[in-house]
Design a protein around this motif. Structure first.
Motif, PDB file in Angstrom:
ATOM      1  N   ASP A   1       0.811  -1.218   0.000  1.00 10.09           N
ATOM      2  CA  ASP A   1       0.000   0.000   0.000  1.00 10.09           C
ATOM      3  C   ASP A   1       0.847   1.273   0.000  1.00 10.09           C
ATOM      4  O   ASP A   1       0.329   2.369   0.112  1.00 10.09           O
ATOM      5  N   ASP A   2       2.165   1.119  -0.137  1.00 14.64           N
ATOM      6  CA  ASP A   2       3.051   2.253  -0.305  1.00 14.64           C
ATOM      7  C   ASP A   2       3.961   1.963  -1.497  1.00 14.64           C
ATOM      8  O   ASP A   2       3.756   0.985  -2.205  1.00 14.64           O
ATOM      9  N   THR A   3       4.928   2.822  -1.759  1.00 14.03           N
ATOM     10  CA  THR A   3       5.857   2.609  -2.866  1.00 14.03           C
ATOM     11  C   THR A   3       7.282   2.564  -2.336  1.00 14.03           C
ATOM     12  O   THR A   3       7.512   2.761  -1.132  1.00 14.03           O
TER      13      THR A   3
END
Length: 69
Positions: free
Chosen positions: A56-58
């Motif tokens: 859910d992040d990069t």
């Protein structure tokens, strides 16, 4: 797929935004990939479903909207 020992490289990706632009800086932790496969193997529902399994992040410390701008 990323392993825990690769996370230290993430801050350096900001030095060359094109280096990881091919996947829009997304990743999945190897442990999460294993959990997804295990969950799929234990499903009893029939049919075909497509999933995009990603964190859910990069890998970037810069907000994605800022990179795109």
């Amino acid at each position: 797929m990323q392993n825990e020992d690769e996370y230290a490289d993430y801050p350096h990706f900001a030095d060359d935004l094109d280096r990881r632009a091919w996947d829009i800086w997304s990743y999945i932790d190897g442990r999460d990939a294993g959990t997804a496969v295990e969950s799929a193997l234990h499903q009893t529902a029939r049919g075909f479903h497509t999933y995009l399994i990603v964190a859910d992040d990069t890998v970037m410390l810069i907000p994605t909207a800022d990179i795109i701008a």
